[in-house]
Motif scaffolding. Sequence first.
Motif, short mmCIF file in Angstrom:
data_model
loop_
_atom_site.label_atom_id
_atom_site.label_comp_id
_atom_site.label_asym_id
_atom_site.label_seq_id
_atom_site.Cartn_x
_atom_site.Cartn_y
_atom_site.Cartn_z
N CYS A 4 3.35 -138.17 39.19
CA CYS A 4 4.11 -136.97 39.54
C CYS A 4 3.22 -135.73 39.62
O CYS A 4 3.61 -134.73 40.19
CB CYS A 4 5.25 -136.74 38.54
SG CYS A 4 4.69 -136.52 36.85
N HIS A 20 1.31 -129.69 38.07
CA HIS A 20 2.47 -129.47 38.94
C HIS A 20 3.17 -130.80 39.11
O HIS A 20 2.56 -131.80 39.48
CB HIS A 20 2.04 -128.93 40.30
CG HIS A 20 1.34 -127.62 40.23
ND1 HIS A 20 2.00 -126.44 39.99
CD2 HIS A 20 0.03 -127.29 40.34
CE1 HIS A 20 1.15 -125.45 39.96
NE2 HIS A 20 -0.06 -125.93 40.17
N ARG A 21 4.49 -130.80 38.85
CA ARG A 21 5.25 -132.04 38.98
C ARG A 21 6.26 -131.92 40.11
O ARG A 21 6.85 -130.87 40.31
CB ARG A 21 5.98 -132.35 37.67
CG ARG A 21 5.03 -132.51 36.51
CD ARG A 21 5.68 -132.96 35.24
NE ARG A 21 6.95 -132.32 34.99
CZ ARG A 21 7.84 -132.77 34.11
NH1 ARG A 21 7.60 -133.87 33.43
NH2 ARG A 21 8.97 -132.15 33.91
N ARG A 22 6.45 -133.01 40.82
CA ARG A 22 7.46 -133.03 41.88
C ARG A 22 8.85 -133.23 41.31
O ARG A 22 9.82 -132.79 41.88
CB ARG A 22 7.18 -134.16 42.86
CG ARG A 22 6.01 -133.90 43.77
CD ARG A 22 5.82 -135.05 44.68
NE ARG A 22 5.15 -136.09 43.90
CZ ARG A 22 4.65 -137.19 44.39
NH1 ARG A 22 4.76 -137.44 45.66
NH2 ARG A 22 4.04 -138.05 43.63
N ASP A 23 8.93 -133.92 40.18
CA ASP A 23 10.23 -134.33 39.66
C ASP A 23 10.70 -133.50 38.46
O ASP A 23 11.62 -133.89 37.77
CB ASP A 23 10.20 -135.80 39.27
CG ASP A 23 9.18 -136.08 38.16
OD1 ASP A 23 8.33 -135.21 37.90
OD2 ASP A 23 9.24 -137.17 37.56
N GLY A 24 10.07 -132.37 38.21
CA GLY A 24 10.50 -131.57 37.08
C GLY A 24 9.67 -130.32 36.94
O GLY A 24 8.87 -129.97 37.79
N GLU A 25 9.89 -129.68 35.84
CA GLU A 25 9.18 -128.43 35.56
C GLU A 25 7.69 -128.69 35.38
O GLU A 25 7.29 -129.72 34.83
CB GLU A 25 9.76 -127.83 34.27
CG GLU A 25 9.28 -126.47 33.95
CD GLU A 25 9.98 -125.86 32.72
OE1 GLU A 25 9.66 -124.72 32.41
OE2 GLU A 25 10.83 -126.53 32.10
N ASP A 26 6.85 -127.77 35.86
CA ASP A 26 5.41 -127.89 35.67
C ASP A 26 5.10 -127.88 34.18
O ASP A 26 5.84 -127.32 33.37
CB ASP A 26 4.67 -126.73 36.34
CG ASP A 26 4.74 -126.80 37.86
OD1 ASP A 26 5.17 -127.83 38.40
OD2 ASP A 26 4.36 -125.81 38.50
N LEU A 27 3.97 -128.48 33.83
CA LEU A 27 3.54 -128.58 32.43
C LEU A 27 2.22 -127.85 32.25
O LEU A 27 1.37 -127.84 33.15
CB LEU A 27 3.36 -130.04 32.02
CG LEU A 27 4.58 -130.95 32.11
CD1 LEU A 27 4.18 -132.38 31.78
CD2 LEU A 27 5.66 -130.47 31.16
#
Length: 155
Positions: A4, A20-27
């Motif tokens: 992701c 950066h995630r496609r399926d949720g909030e960035d970490l």
Amino acid sequence: MPRCARSRGPQRTASRLLLHRRDGEDLVLTTAARAEQDQTVVSAATRMLVALARREPGSTELLLDILPDAFPWVRFLPEPDLHAFTVELVDTMRAADSVGNTASVAQLLIAWQHTAEVSSDLALLAALTSSHDEDYGPAPDPRDTARPGQPGPAE
């Protein structure tokens, strides 16, 4: 690297790794030591601000003078609200520091900024603060209202 995070890849910024995630909030990944250092700095600044606000004569006036530099939107708050914001900010920062969680401070700032935004728009302020003695009846269920381009519930 997690699948992701591959879309835009990780970005390294000063001892932190932004995923950066496609399926949720960035970490944001960091070391425990760095997170502890950040908390120590926030805690020290909070304690100094609280001590200043509570001990020095005239400190409230000093805070009222410097708040517009830190938060330009406070210029739209009426005087009583500006005082209330100042007291609430100091108290919330102290309480948040005591539990090691700044989320309540962030929420407080957002809420007061929205209050300032309303105060800056005289038409909106008048609409929200005028008397609404008239009963407009029950509100329609939004599930019964068709959106443009979508079929209604009976279709």
